[in-house]
Design a protein around this motif. Structure first.
Motif, mmCIF file in Angstrom:
data_model
loop_
_atom_site.group_PDB
_atom_site.id
_atom_site.type_symbol
_atom_site.label_atom_id
_atom_site.label_comp_id
_atom_site.label_asym_id
_atom_site.label_seq_id
_atom_site.Cartn_x
_atom_site.Cartn_y
_atom_site.Cartn_z
ATOM 1 N N GLY A 38 0.778 -1.110 0.109
ATOM 2 C CA GLY A 38 -0.183 -0.022 0.051
ATOM 3 C C GLY A 38 0.926 1.117 -0.087
ATOM 4 N N THR A 39 2.016 1.258 0.969
ATOM 5 C CA THR A 39 2.867 2.363 0.831
ATOM 6 C C THR A 39 3.531 2.719 -0.585
ATOM 7 N N VAL A 40 3.705 1.569 -1.147
ATOM 8 C CA VAL A 40 4.540 1.912 -2.416
ATOM 9 C C VAL A 40 3.497 2.489 -3.528
ATOM 10 N N ILE A 41 2.129 1.788 -3.501
ATOM 11 C CA ILE A 41 1.219 2.288 -4.573
ATOM 12 C C ILE A 41 0.941 3.682 -4.132
ATOM 13 N N TRP A 42 0.710 4.027 -2.801
ATOM 14 C CA TRP A 42 0.232 5.305 -2.506
ATOM 15 C C TRP A 42 1.543 6.605 -2.980
ATOM 16 N N VAL A 43 2.698 6.149 -2.667
ATOM 17 C CA VAL A 43 3.803 6.893 -2.956
ATOM 18 C C VAL A 43 3.966 7.139 -4.481
ATOM 19 N N ARG A 44 3.625 6.014 -5.078
ATOM 20 C CA ARG A 44 3.696 5.970 -6.947
ATOM 21 C C ARG A 44 2.825 6.863 -7.432
#
Lengths: 207, 207, 207
Positions: free
Chosen positions: B76-82
């Protein structure tokens, strides 16, 4: 069969000990340092798995062949390099891939014998396969290679999942072991050959 | 009540996993690296506590919800930052303070159930609260933040002491838990807000 | 005798705690950081040995004198340095050698009581003697000193071997302990005095 498994386990120990000795050489450690890093790399992953699973006694505690093999591999590496024989990088990478395949499947199997949930068994396979290398890099003050290099732990997760799947389909044990090891080995060799990498997650430092 | 405790424990896991994923991003790790650092940060402290206390099986060994929550939080963090949403630093720090409060009190309680001396229970609370973050920083080749930042582990030691004191005064369990968590949370929030730090110990290198 | 052993054990804890506090000072950590590094340095090796050997409860879990002594030694170090008394390096090195001698022989003995193979007992002696210092250096982001400095772990392996040999020759326990400790102590002091080092293993980085 049991005998074959034991011998390949020792082969994995030897291979990982060589990678540890080489890293210690890159850091110009003294001979004792070489020995310690080799032993930690070779036995660290399995030890961590056994301690977390409460699977005592840890393999090298009851059987000192493990320490002996790791030490001989380390000393052999130093002698080999001193005789100015260059290390055959490609050969080492292939041997390392074989060790990874073996340790991963073995670690997954140990976890399954403790009847843990599937995701835990996968993590245990990964810990057995890669934690020794992570300890090697952390002690040598490097960011662990496995987080930066080509598909490495991914190979080991794939193999672990395949092994669990085959066992649940009641595949004979040695067939499941063989196929899962091939999955790790081939994934890793393909990654080395074509320099496959997972996408990176870049985050600028805003502190 | 038990249910509420379990849910807040998982919330703590998720929050610490996010801080791990962000650190991995700052080091440009690949996606697997992000996952590993997130899991180590979220579950490392509790695992170390359980292994030292001989408190088996370790929580995530028997219940794979923990690994699942940590993994989802990392992805979720990776997607959010992307999606180029910036991370809301303040929100993250507050969530982290909540996770710290929860893990500290929980760790102290587990230790008390093993009837250890008081100072050991405090150390166990601190290990549960901060060791995951220390492992994250060591693997990522950083001097652990908690030794450099504002009052952090001090908040957790204070909360642990308050919890032990209240339990010995026969305070109802949920009251002791609530007050001790508030102590950690408020100390930490005050430290963030007013940039409180402990004095440093400077020693010139004379080697 | 038992009493004497306990007191020297605590002396070893205090000495290693001082080396931890000094390293933390070199990294300008805050007071809590100093305390943590001191405790990890003093108790980390024995804890690792006990967890791997499944030797529970770990010493400082049941007896909080250990934590207390390590904390007092750390606080004392900070106060001493603040009063601008320089640290007497030579005295510290000699005290450290004494601590090493004691921890090594004690660790070997604990392992022998678990009737492990000889090589395992030697490794356990070495872990008890040096792992705390390695943890200190890894957390502080340094390549562990013991891999770079004069004969250090070698002293501890020699002492461990002598202890095992004497015990197997049915030497009275206290004689074996005394001689083995002297071996570690004298080897280490000789190494410091004449700057003895093991040969290095240099390997150029060809990556």
């Amino acid at each position: 069969m049991e005998q074959l498994f034991y011998l390949s386990d020792l082969f994995g120990v030897a291979v990982f000990a060589v990678t540890g000795a080489l890293m210690a050489g890159r850091k110009s450690m003294d001979l004792f340092g070489v020995l310690v890093i080799a032993i930690v790399t070779a036995l660290g992953g399995g030890t961590l798995r056994d301690v977390i699973l409460d699977n005592h006694p840890v393999s090298w505690i009851r059987d000192d062949t493990y320490i002996l093999v790791a030490s001989l591999a380390a000393v052999g590496t130093v002698i080999w390099v001193r005789l100015t024989q260059p290390i055959h990088e490609k050969g080492l990478l292939i041997a390392d891939a074989f060790g990874l395949a073996l340790f991963t499947v073995y670690g997954t199997e140990v976890a399954l014998r403790h009847s843990v949930p599937m995701s835990t068994a996968v993590i245990m396979g990964a810990i057995t396969g890669v934690a020794g290398g992570v300890m090697r890099d952390v002690i040598c003050n490097e960011i662990p290679l496995i987080f930066k290099k080509e598909v490495y732990a991914t190979a080991c997760i794939a193999g672990s999942l395949v092994f669990i799947g085959l066992i649940q389909l009641a595949t004979p044990h040695w067939v499941a072991t063989g196929i899962a090891m091939l999955v790790v080995l081939l994934t890793r060799l393909a990654a080395i050959h074509w320099h496959l990498s997972l996408p990176r997650f870049h985050l600028l430092d805003r502190d």
